[in-house]
Design an enzyme around this catalytic site. Structure first.
Site, PDB file in Angstrom:
ATOM      1  N   ARG A 258      88.072 -93.466  10.961  1.00  0.00           N
ATOM      2  CA  ARG A 258      86.780 -93.976  10.000  1.00  0.00           C
ATOM      3  C   ARG A 258      87.192 -93.142   8.926  1.00  0.00           C
ATOM      4  O   ARG A 258      86.752 -93.489   7.474  1.00  0.00           O
ATOM      5  CB  ARG A 258      85.647 -93.564  10.559  1.00  0.00           C
ATOM      6  CG  ARG A 258      84.312 -93.638   9.660  1.00  0.00           C
ATOM      7  CD  ARG A 258      82.968 -94.067  10.267  1.00  0.00           C
ATOM      8  NE  ARG A 258      82.797 -93.375  11.398  1.00  0.00           N
ATOM      9  CZ  ARG A 258      82.292 -92.072  11.336  1.00  0.00           C
ATOM     10  NH1 ARG A 258      82.101 -91.500  10.237  1.00  0.00           N
ATOM     11  NH2 ARG A 258      81.967 -91.506  12.569  1.00  0.00           N
TER      12      ARG A 258
ATOM     13  N   TYR B 297      80.601-109.444 -11.415  1.00  0.00           N
ATOM     14  CA  TYR B 297      80.401-110.100 -10.215  1.00  0.00           C
ATOM     15  C   TYR B 297      79.084-110.606  -9.757  1.00  0.00           C
ATOM     16  O   TYR B 297      78.399-109.463  -9.593  1.00  0.00           O
ATOM     17  CB  TYR B 297      81.456-109.680  -9.302  1.00  0.00           C
ATOM     18  CG  TYR B 297      81.680-110.310  -8.018  1.00  0.00           C
ATOM     19  CD1 TYR B 297      82.397-111.301  -7.913  1.00  0.00           C
ATOM     20  CD2 TYR B 297      80.890-109.456  -6.822  1.00  0.00           C
ATOM     21  CE1 TYR B 297      82.523-112.036  -6.696  1.00  0.00           C
ATOM     22  CE2 TYR B 297      81.052-110.254  -5.678  1.00  0.00           C
ATOM     23  CZ  TYR B 297      81.812-111.520  -5.476  1.00  0.00           C
ATOM     24  OH  TYR B 297      82.002-111.900  -4.213  1.00  0.00           O
TER      25      TYR B 297
ATOM     26  N   ASP C 181      85.635-102.407 -13.050  1.00  0.00           N
ATOM     27  CA  ASP C 181      86.306-103.244 -12.105  1.00  0.00           C
ATOM     28  C   ASP C 181      87.325-104.092 -12.482  1.00  0.00           C
ATOM     29  O   ASP C 181      87.245-104.648 -13.555  1.00  0.00           O
ATOM     30  CB  ASP C 181      84.957-104.213 -11.597  1.00  0.00           C
ATOM     31  CG  ASP C 181      85.538-105.250 -10.651  1.00  0.00           C
ATOM     32  OD1 ASP C 181      86.694-105.532 -10.485  1.00  0.00           O
ATOM     33  OD2 ASP C 181      84.622-105.642  -9.750  1.00  0.00           O
TER      34      ASP C 181
ATOM     35  N   LYS D  18      91.494-109.928  -3.356  1.00  0.00           N
ATOM     36  CA  LYS D  18      91.863-111.047  -4.489  1.00  0.00           C
ATOM     37  C   LYS D  18      93.587-110.762  -4.819  1.00  0.00           C
ATOM     38  O   LYS D  18      94.452-111.007  -4.040  1.00  0.00           O
ATOM     39  CB  LYS D  18      90.906-110.948  -5.673  1.00  0.00           C
ATOM     40  CG  LYS D  18      89.687-110.899  -5.393  1.00  0.00           C
ATOM     41  CD  LYS D  18      88.945-112.217  -4.973  1.00  0.00           C
ATOM     42  CE  LYS D  18      87.521-112.133  -4.178  1.00  0.00           C
ATOM     43  NZ  LYS D  18      86.729-111.533  -5.423  1.00  0.00           N
TER      44      LYS D  18
HETATM   45  C1  LIG Z   1      85.450-110.846  -5.149  1.00  0.00           C
HETATM   46  C2  LIG Z   1      85.011-109.772  -6.213  1.00  0.00           C
HETATM   47  C3  LIG Z   1      84.426-108.591  -5.731  1.00  0.00           C
HETATM   48  C4  LIG Z   1      83.823-108.444  -4.450  1.00  0.00           C
HETATM   49  O1  LIG Z   1      84.902-108.312  -3.437  1.00  0.00           O
HETATM   50  P1  LIG Z   1      84.943-108.624  -1.929  1.00  0.00           P
HETATM   51  O2  LIG Z   1      86.184-108.189  -1.451  1.00  0.00           O
HETATM   52  O3  LIG Z   1      84.498-109.905  -2.002  1.00  0.00           O
HETATM   53  O4  LIG Z   1      83.886-107.836  -1.310  1.00  0.00           O
HETATM   54  C5  LIG Z   1      83.893-107.679  -6.683  1.00  0.00           C
HETATM   55  N1  LIG Z   1      84.467-107.900  -8.072  1.00  0.00           N
HETATM   56  C6  LIG Z   1      85.081-108.985  -8.417  1.00  0.00           C
HETATM   57  C7  LIG Z   1      85.293-109.321  -9.950  1.00  0.00           C
HETATM   58  C8  LIG Z   1      85.540-109.745  -7.676  1.00  0.00           C
HETATM   59  O5  LIG Z   1      86.039-111.137  -7.913  1.00  0.00           O
END
Ligand SMILES: *Cc1c(COP(=O)(O)O)cnc(C)c1O
Length: 408
Positions: A65, A118, A190, A215
């Protein structure tokens, strides 16, 4: 949590680093690939040695963890590509975002962000953070003046995303980071849609860079994960919070993400190239009302995108004639796209924001964010570009036929 160890591989090209960073360990039985350490804990023969590891005086792991060797290799690869001092990982992108915000903000603090983050992040801002007495101001994404004014009114953190999802808006990261720093705020970016191949926010002034590794980093739509990179002090505080909240990355997911990242630069090069060609094709199509892609001259922030990005990414969106009914008729006609809530995969993925990025938002909230109901988000895969264009041309042509029949 992974901190930088001065390494000659830090200076190689991004492609070389994507392949080699984090991979210089001495693995089990001389394996050339990083083993998946599916072990909850790590055993010691000597209590003094165990103590040194527990106190962080010697390298090692105690309990997964907190840290795990496979997970640490993944963190090192992302840290290296983002040119950050340290990195720590999470069970998902939302795990990374929520742990970062909750670790750094306290009741009475303010955070300034944009309306186009997002969908899940937007929910944190409008539903959860205010419950803990955190003041959130969400500005119009394209109005830099308004964002600067909000920062000037005082805040602990500035949270940005660029390009945004699904309308691929771009914010000037260097400009807003400079203003935030003048007011003593931490800048969080992000970078999921751009990836470090196209944009390195640390070099533009960001203090923390976040990814949904689910992604593009992983790229194969088979593992969830998140990561935060930045200065060792900030990342250390977030890591400490995550140790306790327990939103840790699973070693098997870390392995899949690591493997995916070795081809990141090749995938992104192809996706950048295809997305631009597809955006130009769609822009010239009579059934398409509007195309959103930072690489197009028609994009509102094209000049900013050119300044801060090396490539414009694999995600675009477009609105078609005929409203949501046309979207429902068009999408199933695509042969080479998963209709699914994901992006950044080797396969093309398409869907409307109402079932993907903004599934958590109401119709009114989507409209307020400037998302047309006939919008399609299209994440370009690594297929042959000509096949994707032919597929889109075919599906767009069929939508017109369906409409004609309905009228007669
Ligand atoms: C998908 C996404 C997230 C969230 O990510 P998860 O792995 O699905 O929790 C955050 N920011 C952006 C820009 C995303 O495309």
């Amino acid at each position: 949590m992974r901190r930088r160890s001065e390494n000659k591989r830090d200076h190689a090209g991004l492609g070389t680093r994507g392949v080699w960073a984090g991979e210089e360990g001495n693995y089990w039985e001389r394996a050339t690939q990083i083993p998946v350490a599916l072990s909850v804990s790590f055993g010691y023969d000597d209590v003094n040695e165990w103590l040194k590891v527990a106190q962080g005086k010697t390298h090692g792991h105690i309990y997964s963890r907190n840290t795990n060797p496979t997970v640490a290799a993944f963190e090192e690869k992302v840290r290296n590509l983002e040119t950050a001092e340290a990195a720590t990982s999470f069970s998902s992108g939302m795990g990374a975002i929520s742990n970062t915000l909750f670790a750094l903000l306290s009741p009475g603090d303010g955070v300034v962000s944009i309306k186009d983050t997002y969908g899940g992040t937007n929910k944190l801002f409008i539903e959860f953070l205010p419950r803990f007495g955190i003041k959130v101001s969400l500005c119009d994404t394209s109005d830099h003046q308004a964002i600067e004014t909000a920062i000037g009114q005082g805040c602990k953190a500035v949270y940005l995303e660029s390009p945004t999802n699904p309308t691929v808006k771009v914010v000037d990261l260097a400009r807003l980071a400079a203003v935030a720093h003048r007011h003593g705020a931490v800048v969080i970016v992000d970078n999921t849609l751009a990836t470090p191949i196209n944009q390195q926010p640390v070099k533009l002034g960001a203090d923390l860079v976040i990814h949904s590794a689910t992604k593009f980093l992983g790229g194969h739509a088979d593992a969830l994960g998140g990561v935060v990179c930045g200065g060792a002090d900030l990342v250390g505080r977030i890591y400490h919070f995550r140790e306790i909240t327990g939103a840790c990355l699973d070693p098997m997911a870390a392995y899949l993400l690591l493997r995916g990242m070795k081809t990141l630069h090749l995938r992104i090069a192809r996706q950048n190239e295809s997305a631009l060609k597809i955006a130009r094709f769609l822009e010239s199509h009579p059934h398409v009302i509007r195309v959103f892609y930072p690489g197009l001259e028609s994009h509102e922030q094209h000049e900013i995108a050119r300044r801060q990005m090396r490539g414009f990414g694999g995600v675009l969106s477009f609105a078609i004639r005929g409203g949501f009914d046309a979207v429902k008729s068009f999408l199933p006609r695509l042969r080479y796209a998963h209709l699914a809530a994901n992006l950044g995969a080797v396969e093309t993925v398409a869907g409307p924001p109402s079932t993907t990025s903004h599934v958590e938002s109401t119709k009114e909230e989507r409209a307020a964010s400037g998302i047309p109901e006939a919008l399609i988000r299209y994440s370009v895969g690594i297929e042959d570009t000509e096949d994707l264009i032919a597929d889109l041309r075919h599906a767009l042509g069929k939508v017109r036929l369906a409409k004609r029949r309905a009228r007669s």
